[in-house]
Write an enzyme that holds these catalytic residues in place. Sequence first.
Site, PDB file in Angstrom:
ATOM      1  CB  SER A   1      -0.917   0.015   1.218  1.00  0.00           C
ATOM      2  OG  SER A   1      -1.721  -1.136   1.250  1.00  0.00           O
TER       3      SER A   1
HETATM    4  N1  SAH Z   1      -0.470  -4.817   3.910  1.00  0.00           N
HETATM    5  C1  SAH Z   1       0.069  -5.355   2.694  1.00  0.00           C
HETATM    6  C2  SAH Z   1      -0.973  -5.294   1.606  1.00  0.00           C
HETATM    7  C3  SAH Z   1      -0.885  -6.434   0.700  1.00  0.00           C
HETATM    8  S1  SAH Z   1      -2.134  -6.470  -0.547  1.00  0.00           S
HETATM    9  C4  SAH Z   1       1.297  -4.579   2.279  1.00  0.00           C
HETATM   10  O1  SAH Z   1       1.323  -3.349   2.496  1.00  0.00           O
HETATM   11  O2  SAH Z   1       2.210  -5.161   1.711  1.00  0.00           O
HETATM   12  C5  SAH Z   1      -3.368  -7.431   0.255  1.00  0.00           C
HETATM   13  C6  SAH Z   1      -2.991  -8.827   0.628  1.00  0.00           C
HETATM   14  O3  SAH Z   1      -4.158  -9.477   1.125  1.00  0.00           O
HETATM   15  C7  SAH Z   1      -2.490  -9.675  -0.524  1.00  0.00           C
HETATM   16  O4  SAH Z   1      -1.212 -10.180  -0.213  1.00  0.00           O
HETATM   17  C8  SAH Z   1      -3.528 -10.812  -0.613  1.00  0.00           C
HETATM   18  O5  SAH Z   1      -2.980 -12.058  -0.982  1.00  0.00           O
HETATM   19  C9  SAH Z   1      -4.079 -10.837   0.797  1.00  0.00           C
HETATM   20  N2  SAH Z   1      -5.397 -11.448   0.947  1.00  0.00           N
HETATM   21  C10 SAH Z   1      -6.487 -11.332   0.150  1.00  0.00           C
HETATM   22  N3  SAH Z   1      -7.528 -12.029   0.655  1.00  0.00           N
HETATM   23  C11 SAH Z   1      -7.092 -12.588   1.823  1.00  0.00           C
HETATM   24  C12 SAH Z   1      -7.693 -13.425   2.807  1.00  0.00           C
HETATM   25  N4  SAH Z   1      -8.973 -13.830   2.741  1.00  0.00           N
HETATM   26  N5  SAH Z   1      -6.943 -13.802   3.860  1.00  0.00           N
HETATM   27  C13 SAH Z   1      -5.649 -13.428   3.972  1.00  0.00           C
HETATM   28  N6  SAH Z   1      -5.020 -12.639   3.067  1.00  0.00           N
HETATM   29  C14 SAH Z   1      -5.735 -12.222   2.005  1.00  0.00           C
END
Ligand code: SAH
Length: 217
Positions: free
Chosen positions: A65
């Site tokens: 993000s």
């Molecule tokens: N906070 C992270 C954001 C990653 S993007 C950062 O700043 O790097 C969002 C993430 O949520 C992705 O890696 C995706 O695989 C994960 N995601 C999506 N659905 C999910 C679920 N049901 N449970 C766990 N992770 C999930």
Amino acid sequence: MTNTIDYHLAREKMVKNQLMPRGINDPRVLEVMGKIPRDRFVEEALLGEAYNDHPLPIGHKQTISQPYIVALMTQALELTGEENTLEIGTGSGYQTAILAGLSEKVYTIERVRPLLVKARNILAELGYNNIMFKAFDGTLGWKEYEPYDAIMVTAGAPKTPQPLLDQLVEGGRLVIPVGNKFSQELIKVTKKKGNFIQKNLGGCRFVDLVGVHGWKD
Ligand code: SAH
């Protein structure tokens, strides 16, 4: 000789130019974001953009993000250092590091196992020892360690997953992007006397929250 980047300066500028002017004023959030090496959580080819004012790809069609969104969501959780915090969507692990610096203990869930493994290794290298990891569907929460004082969901949901509301303590805060697949509103939910009070923190765009209580795969 080489074009080494001054990450310390880049972080300082990020805090001063991207966070403070937009209303991030919790001193603990500003301090921790001024310290954590975001450059460690991005791909090598994107190192020059690590502190830029936008999200970046991290592989597996996911993103890290934008710094401002990380700060906004973190500030909304009102962390004091004593919380049991649950994070859904570990991704790069950058947000996890911020939460770990501001909570007592962080429980983080990621459904894409290679991302989880990579994040876990980086966070171990950086010396964090208050984080528990799980490769799972985070829309179901993490029953074993409930209730949580704070819950952060870093992927966009069609609605707030009920298990996460159920796993919040009285007085607890939850932040989640809710909307359609193309745009969402950042919603802060506070549990007060068993009721869920909602506040809209503004528009945002996240990758999909995929799971039983999220979007279908
Ligand atoms: N906070 C992270 C954001 C990653 S993007 C950062 O700043 O790097 C969002 C993430 O949520 C992705 O890696 C995706 O695989 C994960 N995601 C999506 N659905 C999910 C679920 N049901 N449970 C766990 N992770 C999930």
